[in-house]
Motif scaffolding. Structure first.
Motif, PDB file in Angstrom:
ATOM      1  N   GLU A 143       0.843  -1.186   0.000  1.00 54.87           N
ATOM      2  CA  GLU A 143       0.000   0.000   0.000  1.00 54.87           C
ATOM      3  C   GLU A 143       0.883   1.243   0.000  1.00 54.87           C
ATOM      4  OE1 GLU A 143      -2.257  -0.634   3.540  1.00 54.87           O
ATOM      5  OE2 GLU A 143      -3.660  -1.980   2.553  1.00 54.87           O
ATOM      6  N   ILE A 144       0.375   2.338  -0.538  1.00 57.58           N
ATOM      7  CA  ILE A 144       1.175   3.543  -0.734  1.00 57.58           C
ATOM      8  C   ILE A 144       1.775   4.085   0.562  1.00 57.58           C
ATOM      9  CG2 ILE A 144      -0.812   5.115  -0.655  1.00 57.58           C
ATOM     10  CD1 ILE A 144       2.359   5.512  -2.863  1.00 57.58           C
ATOM     11  N   GLN A 145       1.023   4.049   1.662  1.00 60.38           N
ATOM     12  CA  GLN A 145       1.564   4.576   2.918  1.00 60.38           C
ATOM     13  C   GLN A 145       2.755   3.751   3.401  1.00 60.38           C
ATOM     14  OE1 GLN A 145      -1.473   3.156   2.740  1.00 60.38           O
ATOM     15  NE2 GLN A 145      -1.853   1.862   4.507  1.00 60.38           N
ATOM     16  N   ILE A 146       2.754   2.465   3.085  1.00 57.88           N
ATOM     17  CA  ILE A 146       3.882   1.613   3.471  1.00 57.88           C
ATOM     18  C   ILE A 146       5.076   1.883   2.559  1.00 57.88           C
ATOM     19  CG2 ILE A 146       4.686  -0.769   3.713  1.00 57.88           C
ATOM     20  CD1 ILE A 146       1.757  -1.486   4.455  1.00 57.88           C
ATOM     21  N   VAL A 147       4.814   2.072   1.276  1.00 57.06           N
ATOM     22  CA  VAL A 147       5.890   2.379   0.322  1.00 57.06           C
ATOM     23  C   VAL A 147       6.642   3.626   0.770  1.00 57.06           C
ATOM     24  CG1 VAL A 147       6.387   3.094  -2.056  1.00 57.06           C
ATOM     25  CG2 VAL A 147       4.744   1.255  -1.629  1.00 57.06           C
ATOM     26  N   LEU A 148       5.910   4.643   1.206  1.00 59.67           N
ATOM     27  CA  LEU A 148       6.548   5.886   1.650  1.00 59.67           C
ATOM     28  C   LEU A 148       7.400   5.656   2.897  1.00 59.67           C
ATOM     29  CD1 LEU A 148       3.550   8.325   1.094  1.00 59.67           C
ATOM     30  CD2 LEU A 148       5.559   8.026  -0.375  1.00 59.67           C
ATOM     31  N   LYS A 149       6.900   4.839   3.829  1.00 61.25           N
ATOM     32  CA  LYS A 149       7.669   4.544   5.046  1.00 61.25           C
ATOM     33  C   LYS A 149       8.940   3.756   4.740  1.00 61.25           C
ATOM     34  CE  LYS A 149       3.957   3.156   7.552  1.00 61.25           C
ATOM     35  NZ  LYS A 149       3.281   2.468   8.662  1.00 61.25           N
ATOM     36  N   ARG A 150       8.910   2.971   3.670  1.00 57.78           N
ATOM     37  CA  ARG A 150      10.085   2.157   3.326  1.00 57.78           C
ATOM     38  C   ARG A 150      11.305   3.034   3.030  1.00 57.78           C
ATOM     39  NH1 ARG A 150       9.115  -2.760   5.399  1.00 57.78           N
ATOM     40  NH2 ARG A 150       7.354  -3.776   4.417  1.00 57.78           N
ATOM     41  N   TYR A 151      11.084   4.218   2.472  1.00 60.26           N
ATOM     42  CA  TYR A 151      12.210   5.123   2.209  1.00 60.26           C
ATOM     43  C   TYR A 151      12.881   5.548   3.516  1.00 60.26           C
ATOM     44  CZ  TYR A 151      10.661   5.381  -2.631  1.00 60.26           C
ATOM     45  OH  TYR A 151      10.326   5.060  -3.910  1.00 60.26           O
TER      46      TYR A 151
END
Length: 168
Positions: A143-151
């Motif tokens: 999910e997009i919110q997780i993708v952002l946290k991965r950075y």
């Protein structure tokens, strides 16, 4: 400051951890995140996950799934593995971890948490006083919110790995 996000250990997968050794060290409970820790995001329990949970039960572990997902998602996964579960756990709040330990009858000294996210899974388990193992996500689709946290996680992991090299 970043140390509160560091796991105790970092593994390539939930499936390569030496669970027998953990049991010998006195751990009796394992709390697992589900998505991208045991299966890819949204997937049902596959044969690999079923075999792992069966193996853990045979070793003597009590297992609880702890997820921020809704009950239907966690229950559907659990229908295949038959362990305890906590849904809508509100990780990184301590309450879900404490509820999971109460559910399986363990405590922070003999329970380990395994998950794939630093800012929810590991941080919350660290706050609850648990030993933590961070695993690499099973699948890149998230999910997009997780993708952002991965950075941001990459930054924490960089310093974590650097701190581990200093210990060697």
């Amino acid at each position: 400051m970043l140390k509160r996000f560091y796991p105790n250990e970092y593994a390539n997968s939930s499936y390569v951890i030496n669970y027998e050794e953990l049991y010998q060290k006195g751990f009796r409970g394992i709390l697992f995140d589900v998505d991208n820790t045991l299966v890819s995001h949204g997937a049902k329990a596959d044969d690999k996950a079923k075999e792992l949970i069966t193996k853990l039960k045979n070793i003597g572990f009590k297992v609880c799934l702890i997820s921020n997902n809704k009950e239907e998602r966690v229950r559907t996964f659990n229908d295949e593995v038959q362990v305890q579960y906590i849904f809508n756990a509100r990780k990184p709040s301590r309450k879900g971890y404490q509820q999971a330990m109460n559910t399986i009858g363990t405590n922070k000294e003999n329970t380990i948490f395994i998950g794939d996210q630093i800012f929810t899974d590991v941080f919350g388990a660290n706050r609850a006083g648990l030993k933590t193992i961070l695993v690499k996500p099973i699948h890149p689709k998230e999910e997009i919110q997780i993708v952002l946290k991965r950075y941001l996680e990459k930054i924490v992991l960089y310093f974590y790995k650097k701190s581990q090299n200093k210990k060697d």
